[in-house]
Design a protein around this motif. Structure first.
Motif, PDB file in Angstrom:
ATOM      1  N   CYS A  83       0.825  -1.199   0.000  1.00 36.35           N
ATOM      2  CA  CYS A  83       0.000   0.000   0.000  1.00 36.35           C
ATOM      3  C   CYS A  83       0.863   1.254   0.000  1.00 36.35           C
ATOM      4  CB  CYS A  83      -0.932   0.008   1.196  1.00 36.35           C
ATOM      5  SG  CYS A  83      -0.049   0.026   2.762  1.00 36.35           S
ATOM      6  N   CYS A  90       2.616   0.560   7.753  1.00 38.88           N
ATOM      7  CA  CYS A  90       1.733  -0.593   7.581  1.00 38.88           C
ATOM      8  C   CYS A  90       2.496  -1.883   7.857  1.00 38.88           C
ATOM      9  CB  CYS A  90       1.166  -0.611   6.173  1.00 38.88           C
ATOM     10  SG  CYS A  90       0.173  -2.062   5.845  1.00 38.88           S
ATOM     11  N   CYS A 150       1.597  -5.090   4.829  1.00 37.16           N
ATOM     12  CA  CYS A 150       2.234  -5.185   3.511  1.00 37.16           C
ATOM     13  C   CYS A 150       3.750  -5.283   3.654  1.00 37.16           C
ATOM     14  CB  CYS A 150       1.920  -3.951   2.676  1.00 37.16           C
ATOM     15  SG  CYS A 150       0.177  -3.694   2.429  1.00 37.16           S
ATOM     16  N   HIS A 190      -8.139  -0.961   4.517  1.00 33.12           N
ATOM     17  CA  HIS A 190      -6.806  -1.460   4.817  1.00 33.12           C
ATOM     18  C   HIS A 190      -6.153  -0.600   5.902  1.00 33.12           C
ATOM     19  CE1 HIS A 190      -3.031  -3.490   3.897  1.00 33.12           C
ATOM     20  NE2 HIS A 190      -2.419  -2.312   3.827  1.00 33.12           N
TER      21      HIS A 190
HETATM   22 ZN   LIG Z   1      -0.555  -2.014   3.723  1.00 34.85          ZN
END
Ligand SMILES: [Zn+2]
Lengths: 961, 253
Positions: free
Chosen positions: A31, A36, A39, A156
């Motif tokens: 992303c 994050c 990912c 997300h």
């Molecule tokens: Zn992500």
């Protein structure tokens, strides 16, 4: 994961083919958020430290852009403090498909870390890929993909906020229904902090101020109607060229028709802008007319149509059907492709409010209506504006302000304008480019010495114009037995610029160094151009040497090439070298060497001219600048020395020798230079001019032409020959680079030099072509390795095309710079000068003033004035007034002044001083009393004078070829 | 930056693969009962059937038979519906003949031909759908069919293509779209275990500077394919074995 994409395509011959392509869906696409954890980490410029500030949203947010925003509003995106932008791959593909230039610009944004952009490959991501539904339009599908990606991001990263910017109202509505925050860019930008400048830059494509506004233009046909019309032969497609003198007239060059199609008036031009690809409909033959001879200038205000209506009337009244000049006439009925770009210019004075009119410097472009809140400031500036749209109800195209270049009339501003108008890349060299440079102190290693021939002991010297810091050539000559050894040593630039590096690509794109009067825009960074590559006196430098064994009758016995190390003993100016040769008391090696070189050069030159090489002329001037104020002090014609010709001869010889060598070793991909034979019709003006003087100019071959020019001498007018040569120069075509494999051998010919093969080898510091040639030659003599692109003829040809374009533009830019400085010099001056009549026209004389190298028009009668005391004889090309007859090439004395009424288009005004004609000529300055102020012959209604079109700003004459 | 960009700035190819990734491979051994061995192989959208007959006595003219090894007869054909344009002849054209010979060359390098003097092995491959890399898929399918037929081979012979994206980055297993848009394609057939190359072909000239890295890429592709084929063979053996009961001992995970 795996899916296929199926689509059906129609082939050219009408078969339907089904294409199936694979489409992989991945689970490793990130992303782009560093925080994050779901990912994989990936390089991303998205940054939590950047905050988008828009008062519509009182929280920090990330932005997802729709295609239409990028296509229309890139200027705003470039400028605005908008960051943390996510570009979806769907959008990127669509932008690429719609406009390659915008795609490229978008990519520079994406690659700029401070902009915080990130590309999210939504169409290969397992959670955001969706299939196109049966019967779903591509646009709808793309919109759906974009919305899918938005909602995925929201899910997300629930702690972050995302805003979709789109101009598509439907898309916005559906997005809002799906819980995505969507917004148009107009309110978004309006509510940003410090938006005053930004708002000006919003593209005005979709604004309809007044739905009831009266339409001023007929509608355009739609695409289907246009294509059917073209197919059926009722309509014609062509390129529209606006007239520079009459804003209500233009031509469309149609390939299928011999003559250009004349279009006139508002309805005829129908919103076509210079360069657009348009479709025209022809009128009945009985309605065809000849081109108008009046000059009309657009003097309208923002919404005013009276002016244009009155001028259309004037145009109609003067419409003529002169026999022999009648052109196919028609009207523009539709536009196939707009060729709008960014334009330099100024605001029209005298307008109040937010709507302003922009007047482009290029007279073939109409005025552009822009909306700005900083009009007062912009009125003092040169600025850049682009066109967005041209609705039917609007008299002018709508555009938006892109940026200001600086104060009108400033040297720096005008230089910037010249560079921009000629598309000269002139930004600072990037860090990446500079990182390719060698580290200082630069030293010659033992390894270098081993690989090169050591010529440091030779008495080598360089001869250049004064003040030259990028010395790319040096020479030597010494006796070897009965013969002479002559060496031309060229800076070894390709040693420092390795193929494929950022430095190489930058130099390749720039193509050439551009010389303006007080500024040099280098092709390679200063460290190379003025230091490491420059063959300065007394310093050890790398060179590429071409060495001949020559007998004393200048016959070449053998030639060899190798890389070398040299130490030039002295860097001389042409004048110093000339003095050294002439000073009999000097007998050192350098002096001897120069005398030999000079002797050989004379033989070489004589032989070259006997073979039919042309001696052409163009007035070259040098502008002396005040080093403090940067204002022109004086203009002088460049001095000529024998030594110039000496250096030139050996450069030509080196170039020819190298051309033969590289063509022999690389028959397909040698980079050569050719000068095409001009079509014989090009010579018409020259032959005509000769005939009036009773001289026959033969043009059957270069040799005939050279001989005719040599013979064209009249003792009573010593300047006559030079003028004929100036005319001959204008008949020539441009010399161009090309890759040998792309043409037949016969076409390699260089007309001006009368040699079958030619290339550029001698100025690698300031020409990229020479670098390619150096690389080829280095491979030839085993000093370097090849690389793939070097051997690819289509790639080489592609590079050549760019070099040709850059060279042409550099030449024009140089001339424009001289023109500007000449104007600056003459501001407020009044001077009587010796001139010569170059052409005799119906109502004017074209006069050349050699002292300033400028050419201007002397009007014999004003437009519309009946009291013309001159009688024009078309047959003899003369103008007679009482007992004075003026012929072409006659010397005249003229008074020179500058008319600055139009600050964008200043022009020279000439008045006749002698021969004296009662009621027309003005008395010489000395006799003039104060009442004789220079009448400002309001240049407004006059044709472009094409001032000093032929000025050249070249480093030295040896580069002519 | 031209419109042709085989590898996007974010490192994905037109179909979403990365430069080093093969297309999806699906394969199955023993798809027919009639031949002695058969296999079906899919590399992306390129689909190939291979069948092996033999070893058997040399058919037709006996003079062709070799006294010390066996004759490998390869026949390559393309289904008329295998390309976007309908093909006029499925076999016998110059390209088919050439591919047949190349296939033969690759297979001869691994088959222990000395075990079967005076005999012949027939290998038939048919392309059902062509989407780039026809030859490699045929070689890989033929290898599987040979194994299915139980013909002794020295090791797997695998084939793979590679090319150069944006004149710089080598990429493996070229699709039809990439073949059409891109530059030269390198095809190699290799013995991945020993690293020997048995066949190499280039569609156009490569510059020497690029050759090494492209060849290494193609070789790596062959190694990756071998692993996939090997897994398929083991799976096949287990399936057959489990049907007869004896394989359970070795594969009781
Ligand atoms: Zn992500």
């Amino acid at each position: 994961m795996f899916t296929t994409k199926t689509f059906i395509k129609k082939t050219r011959i009408g078969h339907f083919l089904k294409h199936v392509r694979e489409h992989y869906i991945r689970d490793d696409i990130s992303c782009g958020f560093k925080s994050c954890e779901k990912c994989q980490p990936v390089e991303s410029f998205l940054s939590p430290d950047h905050h988008n500030k828009c008062s519509l949203f009182n929280y920090n947010h990330y932005i997802i852009l729709d295609t239409n925003v990028i296509l229309d509003q890139l200027d705003v995106l470039e400028e605005a403090p908008i960051g943390n932008v996510i570009i979806l791959h769907t959008v990127l593909t669509e932008v690429k498909h719609r406009s390659l230039p915008i795609y490229k610009k978008l990519f520079t944004l994406i690659e700029n870390p401070s902009k915080h952009y990130y590309i999210f490959t939504n169409d290969h991501h397992k959670d955001t890929y969706i299939e196109q539904l049966d019967g779903e339009l591509v646009n709808d599908y793309n919109d759906r993909c974009i919305r899918k990606a938005c909602s995925w991001y929201m899910e997300h990263l629930p702690n972050e906020k995302f805003i979709l910017l789109t101009e598509d109202a439907d898309n916005r509505n559906i997005a809002n229904e799906e819980g995505i925050t969507a917004c148009s860019i107009f309110p978004y930008v309006k509510h940003m902090n410090d938006n005053a400048v930004l708002e000006d830059k919003l593209s005005r494509k979709e604004i309809y101020l007044d739905k009831d506004a009266k339409d001023l233009f007929p509608p355009h046909l739609n695409n289907v109607e246009l294509l059917t019309g073209i197919k059926e032969g009722t309509l014609y497609q062509g390129t529209f060229r606006a007239s520079r003198d009459n804003f209500l007239e233009g031509y469309v060059s149609v390939e299928a028709l011999e003559d250009q199609v004349l279009v006139q008036g508002r309805a005829g031009l129908n919103r076509a802008v210079d360069g657009d690809v348009v479709v025209v409909e022809l009128f009945d033959k009985s309605d065809w007319i000849s081109p108008s001879e009046i000059i009309l200038e657009d003097e309208g205000g923002v919404e005013d149509v009276k002016d244009i209506e009155q001028k259309e009337k004037e145009l109609k009244e003067t419409a003529t059907k002169k026999k022999g000049e009648i052109k196919p006439t028609g009207k523009v009925v539709g536009i196939i492709r707009r060729k709008w770009r960014q334009y330099c210019g100024i605001l029209q004075g005298g307008l109040e409010g937010v709507y302003q009119l922009f007047v482009p410097a290029d007279r073939s472009i109409p005025k552009i209506r822009i909306e700005t809140r900083q009009a007062e400031f912009l009125k003092t500036q040169k600025l850049i504006v682009t066109i967005d749209s041209w609705p039917r109800y609007s008299r002018y195209p709508h555009g938006h302000f892109v940026r200001a270049l600086g104060k009108i009339g400033d040297q720096t501003t005008e230089n910037e304008v010249i560079l921009l108008e000629h598309d000269v890349p002139h930004s600072q060299f990037s860090e990446e480019v500079l990182s390719c440079l060698p580290k200082l102190p630069w030293i010659i290693t033992d390894d270098d010495v081993q690989k090169r021939v050591d010529l440091r002991d030779l008495d080598i010297c360089s001869v250049d114009p004064p003040g030259c810091t990028d010395i790319d050539d040096a020479l030597h000559c010494r006796e070897v037995g009965d013969h002479l050894e002559v060496g031309v040593h060229i800076a070894d630039v390709s040693h420092f610029i390795r193929p494929g590096t950022a430095l190489d690509l930058e130099a390749q794109s720039r193509g050439t160094t551009v010389y303006l009067v007080n500024n040099r825009i280098d092709m390679v960074p200063d460290l190379l151009s003025s230091n490491l590559c420059s063959l300065r006196g007394g310093e050890e430098r790398f060179a590429f040497s071409c060495i001949w064994e020559i007998d004393k009758n200048a016959n070449i016995l053998n030639t060899r090439f190798h890389k070398s190390i040299i130490k030039s003993k002295v860097a001389m100016t042409y004048e110093e070298a000339q003095m050294t040769i002439d000073d009999k008391s000097k007998n050192d090696n350098i002096a001897k060497s120069l005398r030999y070189l000079n002797m050989l050069a004379k033989i070489l030159k004589k032989r070259r001219l006997e073979n039919g090489a042309l001696v052409l002329a163009s007035p070259e001037v040098k502008i002396m600048m005040d080093s403090e104020t940067m204002e022109p002090l004086d203009i002088e014609v460049k001095k000529m020395f024998q030594t110039m010709s000496m250096v030139e001869e050996f450069m030509l010889l080196a170039n020819i020798s190298v051309a033969e060598k590289i063509l022999q070793d690389f028959p397909e991909c040698a980079c050569l230079r050719r000068h095409p034979v001009p079509p014989s019709s090009n010579f018409d003006p020259l032959i005509k001019a000769g005939r009036h003087l009773g001289l026959e100019i033969k043009i059957d071959s270069g040799k005939d032409l050279a001989k005719s020019l040599d013979d064209a001498v009249k003792p009573d007018n010593p300047y006559l020959n030079t003028m004929l040569r100036i005319l001959a120069t204008r008949c020539m075509l441009q010399a161009v680079y090309f890759a040998s494999g792309t043409l037949q051998k016969e076409d390699y010919f260089h007309y001006g030099l009368a040699v079958p093969l030619y290339t550029h080898f001698t100025s690698p510091i300031r020409r990229y072509a020479d670098i390619i040639v150096h690389r080829l030659l280095a491979v030839s003599c085993g000093a370097d390795a090849t690389y793939a692109v070097l051997l690819d003829k289509s790639k080489t040809n592609e590079i050549c095309q760019n070099l040709n374009y850059r060279n042409r533009m550099a030449q024009y830019a140089g001339r424009a710079s001289i023109a500007f400085n000449t104007h600056l010099f003459f501001k407020g001056k009044l001077q009587d000068e010796q001139g010569y009549i170059l052409y005799v026209r119906k109502n004017a004389l074209q006069v050349l003033i050699p002292r300033y190298g400028l050419e201007s028009t002397l009007y014999l009668a004003r437009k519309g004035e009946s009291s013309n005391i001159f009688e024009y004889n078309e047959e003899d090309q003369t103008q007679r007034a009482k007992d004075v007859v003026l012929h072409a090439f006659d010397p005249v004395k003229v008074r020179l002044s500058l008319n600055s009424d139009n600050i964008q288009h200043e022009k020279f005004v000439l008045q006749l001083v002698s021969p004296f004609i009662e009621g027309f000529s003005v008395p010489p300055i000395e006799e003039m009393d104060t009442s004789c102020e220079p009448t400002n012959d309001s240049g407004k209604k006059r044709k472009s004078t094409g001032d000093e079109k032929k000025n050249k700003n070249k480093k030295s004459p040896k580069n002519k070829n | 930056m031209s419109k042709k960009e085989l590898l996007s700035k974010i490192g994905l190819r037109l179909d979403g693969r990365r430069a080093h990734e093969l297309r999806r491979i699906r394969c199955k051994l023993g798809v027919f009962t009639e031949p002695d061995g058969s296999a079906y192989m899919e590399q992306g959208l390129t689909k190939v059937l291979a069948a092996v007959y033999g070893p058997h006595q040399v058919r037709g003219s006996k003079s062709k038979a070799h006294h010390d090894n066996c004759l490998i007869n390869c026949q390559f054909s393309m289904a008329v519906f295998s390309t976007t344009d309908r093909k006029k002849r499925p076999r016998g054209d110059r390209k088919s003949t050439e591919l047949s010979m190349h296939l033969q060359q690759a297979l001869e390098s691994v088959i222990k031909t000395e075990l079967y003097p005076w005999s012949q092995i027939d290998v038939y491959v048919e392309v059902l759908h062509a989407d780039g890399g026809i030859y490699p898929t045929c070689v890989n399918a033929a290898t599987l069919a040979l194994i299915d037929a139980g013909i002794p081979i020295k090791e797997y012979v695998c084939a793979c293509t590679a090319s150069l994206a944006n004149n710089d980055v080598p990429m493996v297993d070229i699709s039809h779209q990439e073949e059409v848009m891109g530059g030269p394609t390198l095809t190699i057939a290799a013995l991945p275990m020993s690293g020997k190359i048995v066949l190499m072909e280039m569609s156009q000239r490569f510059h020497l500077d690029h050759l090494d890295k492209v060849m290494n890429k193609a070789l790596q592709g062959c190694k990756d394919i071998r692993q996939i084929l090997d897994a398929a063979v083991r799976l096949h053996v287990r399936d057959i074995g489990s049907a007869t009961g004896w394989a359970l001992t070795s594969y009781n995970e």
